[in-house]
Motif scaffolding. Structure first.
Motif, PDB file in Angstrom:
ATOM      1  N   TYR A  21       2.530  -5.625  -8.477  1.00  0.00           N
ATOM      2  CA  TYR A  21       1.505  -6.100  -7.545  1.00  0.00           C
ATOM      3  C   TYR A  21       1.405  -5.158  -6.360  1.00  0.00           C
ATOM      4  O   TYR A  21       2.395  -4.561  -5.958  1.00  0.00           O
ATOM      5  CB  TYR A  21       1.868  -7.508  -7.041  1.00  0.00           C
ATOM      6  N   PRO A  22       0.204  -5.052  -5.804  1.00  0.00           N
ATOM      7  CA  PRO A  22       0.054  -4.154  -4.654  1.00  0.00           C
ATOM      8  C   PRO A  22       0.781  -4.687  -3.440  1.00  0.00           C
ATOM      9  O   PRO A  22       0.939  -5.895  -3.296  1.00  0.00           O
ATOM     10  CB  PRO A  22      -1.452  -4.119  -4.381  1.00  0.00           C
ATOM     11  N   LEU A  23       1.190  -3.785  -2.590  1.00  0.00           N
ATOM     12  CA  LEU A  23       1.721  -4.198  -1.311  1.00  0.00           C
ATOM     13  C   LEU A  23       1.155  -3.271  -0.259  1.00  0.00           C
ATOM     14  O   LEU A  23       1.497  -2.109  -0.186  1.00  0.00           O
ATOM     15  CB  LEU A  23       3.239  -4.126  -1.293  1.00  0.00           C
ATOM     16  N   ILE A  24       0.234  -3.809   0.483  1.00  0.00           N
ATOM     17  CA  ILE A  24      -0.389  -3.001   1.522  1.00  0.00           C
ATOM     18  C   ILE A  24      -0.014  -3.636   2.834  1.00  0.00           C
ATOM     19  O   ILE A  24      -0.163  -4.833   3.032  1.00  0.00           O
ATOM     20  CB  ILE A  24      -1.909  -2.958   1.334  1.00  0.00           C
ATOM     21  N   GLN A  25       0.516  -2.810   3.722  1.00  0.00           N
ATOM     22  CA  GLN A  25       1.152  -3.364   4.906  1.00  0.00           C
ATOM     23  C   GLN A  25       0.300  -4.329   5.727  1.00  0.00           C
ATOM     24  O   GLN A  25       0.781  -5.368   6.138  1.00  0.00           O
ATOM     25  CB  GLN A  25       1.649  -2.254   5.814  1.00  0.00           C
ATOM     26  N   GLU A  26      -0.978  -4.007   5.908  1.00  0.00           N
ATOM     27  CA  GLU A  26      -1.795  -4.834   6.805  1.00  0.00           C
ATOM     28  C   GLU A  26      -1.830  -6.294   6.364  1.00  0.00           C
ATOM     29  O   GLU A  26      -2.020  -7.191   7.150  1.00  0.00           O
ATOM     30  CB  GLU A  26      -3.245  -4.329   6.882  1.00  0.00           C
ATOM     31  N   PHE A  55      -4.962   0.308  -5.722  1.00  0.00           N
ATOM     32  CA  PHE A  55      -4.054   1.456  -5.669  1.00  0.00           C
ATOM     33  C   PHE A  55      -4.836   2.764  -5.674  1.00  0.00           C
ATOM     34  O   PHE A  55      -5.886   2.867  -6.294  1.00  0.00           O
ATOM     35  CB  PHE A  55      -3.134   1.454  -6.879  1.00  0.00           C
ATOM     36  N   GLY A  56      -4.280   3.752  -5.013  1.00  0.00           N
ATOM     37  CA  GLY A  56      -4.840   5.098  -5.099  1.00  0.00           C
ATOM     38  C   GLY A  56      -4.438   5.744  -6.414  1.00  0.00           C
ATOM     39  O   GLY A  56      -3.533   5.274  -7.100  1.00  0.00           O
ATOM     40  N   LEU A  57      -5.122   6.816  -6.758  1.00  0.00           N
ATOM     41  CA  LEU A  57      -4.855   7.459  -8.040  1.00  0.00           C
ATOM     42  C   LEU A  57      -3.435   7.981  -8.177  1.00  0.00           C
ATOM     43  O   LEU A  57      -2.804   7.824  -9.219  1.00  0.00           O
ATOM     44  CB  LEU A  57      -5.828   8.622  -8.248  1.00  0.00           C
ATOM     45  N   HIS A  67      -0.707   6.841 -10.959  1.00  0.00           N
ATOM     46  CA  HIS A  67      -0.068   7.823 -11.824  1.00  0.00           C
ATOM     47  C   HIS A  67       1.454   7.713 -11.749  1.00  0.00           C
ATOM     48  O   HIS A  67       2.154   7.772 -12.758  1.00  0.00           O
ATOM     49  CB  HIS A  67      -0.538   9.215 -11.412  1.00  0.00           C
ATOM     50  N   GLN A  68       1.963   7.550 -10.542  1.00  0.00           N
ATOM     51  CA  GLN A  68       3.398   7.340 -10.345  1.00  0.00           C
ATOM     52  C   GLN A  68       3.877   6.105 -11.101  1.00  0.00           C
ATOM     53  O   GLN A  68       4.900   6.126 -11.764  1.00  0.00           O
ATOM     54  CB  GLN A  68       3.689   7.108  -8.869  1.00  0.00           C
ATOM     55  N   LEU A  69       3.132   5.019 -10.943  1.00  0.00           N
ATOM     56  CA  LEU A  69       3.533   3.773 -11.586  1.00  0.00           C
ATOM     57  C   LEU A  69       3.533   3.935 -13.102  1.00  0.00           C
ATOM     58  O   LEU A  69       4.463   3.526 -13.788  1.00  0.00           O
ATOM     59  CB  LEU A  69       2.593   2.641 -11.179  1.00  0.00           C
TER      60      LEU A  69
END
Ligand code: ADP
Ligand code: MG
Length: 701
Positions: free
Chosen positions: A488-493, A573-575, A579-581
């Protein structure tokens, strides 16, 4: 008055004054005449061409018309009020509209006067109109007629309210050119200018702001772009030369027992050719007596850890200590276990230091580092604390570099009298153009080959409606003995919201995959390190089949049996992160899968990212697309640098010129490292100036 006329504060320009100066500083970072000189237009419009109303076929660009204005009337009420008028030439008529400044326009425009109208047509009710056109009476145009090209400058709302829209800036620019035209120093050598057929810097500056024709724009652009790229390279390469002259490095002449024994008896697999090649490059550096500063780039899963290990062994063979730094505790733990396992039979002392290391262990580690009995220390940021002192530190390896700040890296230098060699490893694919600028002063090794037998990861993009199908697929995979990541994404804001998403997701997964048949791990940033480690270990050992997590597992985690990566809300997510994931799977012999789950509604960028992921697994290609979508300023690690705020050059479009400028800079510095030759005088002067202006240059390495 400053020594250099171009450094005159901007308030002294005719038409500026203290208030506007304040705004120019705040809004556009323009402090001096010189800053203003380098505030280049972003577009030009040919004002010598006139359109006929009947020829207007698209709303793509600005046009200029000549004719009369009639039928002025106010339409609509209150806030929606607008002024409408008909513009006519011999071929037809078109509506002009104003929503603001209505009174001023009404007073200005007279019937039966011939006007030049300039603006961008748009379609309204299936007809073209022009909103807020620029209007000049033909008789007032004498002055502008000789400037056939008009320059457009970007501006801001605040500046516009102060009369500094594009047109206002244009006026200031005219005043500026009058003042500075005899003070523009040449920055390139005659040799370069004549070889490359450039115009002088002075002409380039005049032409970029007030061009006569397309050709003069092209010439000015070529000259200024080249200059910008060329001096970036001169700066980077000079830094590199200075460093290699000033700073001695530890010399590691020996290849001894450790490396040889490991290579002969314990190497777990045949090295790939790429691994061999970069190991050779590193060995050459280490034997040279100069400090190594090398960036090792290799796509996720290309086997960088093994290269790091062999580098460590070279240091040990020469009686030096090493440390291996990772960005997260999970990763530090993993490296520690991997190295320990591989070095099992070589009687090498290795230890782990992270934020959660107990005080008693910490004490032991500090003692053993100082007396030299500890040879390899693996850890996190904890390694750079001042209390961590080595007897004889020879090499520092930094894994997944983009999580480390420049300042943190600098601290490592101080850990030995002669600074240790530094090997920075990254899987973030960096487009070549960026590498040449951002890392232009580091040496660069690339692992461009994957270990044999890897099956490429099959990637699919599903909308949420396919969730039931997804669960079915996951069950099948688990029955085959595989393990699964769900991220799952985790974006600080919106950390709280994200955590809720994660917990909701976790609960629905637990419902779908109940005990005792299935077991699930969960991992997120808010957990205590010990709990994280526990959950991670359960998954590593195969006690759980599913790992539900946030992006804490993004970098470096290596579990070959995990063969499915599900990414929830993938559009967030950014590209490079996607890719990392994806790189977390496809590490074993089984076919692996990456499933990108998104909502139906996607932005164009979002669509493009999903398409790119499905189409290719080539990290460099992905990085190029990323660069195009986001622009270089947003790429990981580049924000802090500031050097990529290019004023005129474009790292993508001007790639050829960038390469050329780098080669030329190299050639010049090889021949004349201190730029002392007469012919390089101009280059030296400009180099000195840039060096004194930009404090951040020294930061890049
Ligand atoms: P990364 O470059 O992403 O850090 P790792 O070093 O974690 O990659 O390696 C990825 C996987 O490939 C590991 O499981 C590692 O053991 C394996 N590996 C590394 N080198 C080779 C090789 N030459 N042949 C086969 N497998 C290899
Ligand atoms: Mg790694």
């Amino acid at each position: 008055m400053p020594k250099n006329f171009l450094e005159t504060p901007i308030e002294y320009l005719k038409g500026v004054g203290p208030k506007r100066a304040e705004l120019l500083k705040k809004e556009l970072n323009i402090f001096t005449f010189e800053d203003m000189v380098e505030y280049y237009p972003f577009r030009y419009v040919d004002r010598s061409k006139f359109y006929s109303v009947k020829d207007i076929i698209s709303d793509a660009s600005y046009i200029q018309l000549k004719g009369t204005i009639s039928d002025m009337k106010l339409l609509g009420k209150n806030r929606k009020q607008r002024l409408s008028a008909q513009f006519s030439d011999k071929t037809g008529s078109i509506e002009l509209v104003w929503f603001k400044g209505i009174k001023w326009v009404k007073d200005k425009i007279k019937p039966d006067v011939e006007y030049i109208v300039f603006g961008k047509p748009s379609i309204f009710n299936k007809k073209f109109n022009v909103a807020h056109p620029e209007i000049d009476a033909v008789s007032d145009q004498e002055e502008s007629l000789n400037k056939s090209f008009q320059s457009f400058y970007s501006s801001t709302e605040k500046l516009k309210t102060r009369g500094l829209g594009s047109k206002g800036i244009n006026k200031l620019m005219k005043n500026l050119m009058v003042r500075i035209k005899d003070f523009v120093p040449e920055t390139l050598s005659n040799e370069i200018i004549s070889n490359l057929k450039f115009i002088s810097r002075k002409d380039a500056i005049l032409n970029i702001h007030f061009p006569k024709d397309q050709r003069s724009i092209d010439q000015a652009r070529a000259r200024l772009k080249f200059e910008e790229l060329f001096f970036i390279q001169i700066m980077l390469l000079k830094n590199k030369i200075i460093r290699s002259q000033k700073i001695k490095g530890q010399k590691f002449p020996l290849v001894g027992n450790y490396l040889n024994r490991f290579y002969k008896d314990y190497l777990p697999f045949e090295l790939t050719n790429a691994q061999k090649k970069v190991t050779r490059e590193i060995r050459t550096d280490l034997g040279s007596g100069k400090q190594m500063n090398r960036l090792l780039q290799g796509d996720v899963g290309s086997g960088k850890t093994l290269v790091a290990l062999m580098t460590i062994l070279i240091a040990l063979d020469n009686n030096f200590q090493t440390c291996f730094m990772a960005p997260t505790e999970i990763l530090a733990n993993q490296h520690f276990y991997t190295l320990q396992k591989m070095l099992n039979n070589l009687e090498i002392s290795i230890d782990l230091l992270t934020g959660s290391t107990k005080t008693s262990d910490r004490k032991r580690i500090h003692k053993n580092l100082l007396n030299g009995s500890l040879q390899i220390l693996v850890g996190t940021h904890a390694l750079i604390e001042e209390t961590v002192q080595f007897k004889n530190l020879g090499i520092v390896i930094i894994d997944e570099q983009h999580r480390f700040g420049v300042a943190q890296r600098a601290k490592l230098w101080k850990k030995n009298v002669i600074p240790p060699h530094i090997l920075v490893m990254t899987a973030t694919p960096i487009p070549r153009t960026l590498a040449m600028t951002f890392y232009g002063d580091l040496d660069f090794s690339v692992i461009d080959e994957m270990p044999p037998g890897r099956k490429s990861v099959k990637t699919y993009h599903y909308f949420d409606s396919k969730r039931i199908m997804l669960f079915g697929f996951l069950k099948k995979q688990i029955n085959l003995g595989r393990q699964i990541y769900i991220v799952y994404p985790l974006i600080q804001e919106s950390e709280k919201l994200d955590l809720k998403d994660l917990m909701d997701g976790y609960e629905s997964i637990v419902r779908e995959f109940p005990l005792p048949e299935y077991a699930i791990s969960i991992l997120h940033g808010k957990m205590k390190p010990a709990d994280k480690n526990y959950e991670m270990q359960r998954f590593v050992k195969g006690e759980t089949q599913i790992m539900v997590s946030t992006t804490v597992i993004e970098v470096g985690v290596d579990i070959p049996n995990a063969s499915v990566m599900v990414i929830e809300n993938a559009e967030r997510f950014g590209l490079s992160q996607l890719h990392q994931l994806r790189g977390r799977v496809g590490r074993g012999a089984d076919q692996s899968y990456c499933i990108l789950m998104t909502d139906y509604k996607l932005t164009n960028d979002g669509k493009k990212r999903m398409e790119t992921m499905v189409r290719t697994s080539d990290g460099f290609e992905i990085a190029e697309v990323d660069l195009k979508l986001r622009g270089p300023g947003d790429l990981q690690g580049t924000q802090q640098s500031g050097i990529l705020d290019l004023k005129i050059a474009d790292l993508i479009k001007d790639e050829k010129m960038l390469k050329y400028s780098r080669d030329l800079a190299l050639k010049i510095l090889k021949e004349d490292p201190d730029l002392q030759k007469e012919k390089n005088f101009n280059i030296l002067q400009n180099f000195k100036k840039l060096n004194s202006n930009k404090a951040n240059w020294s930061m890049i390495s």
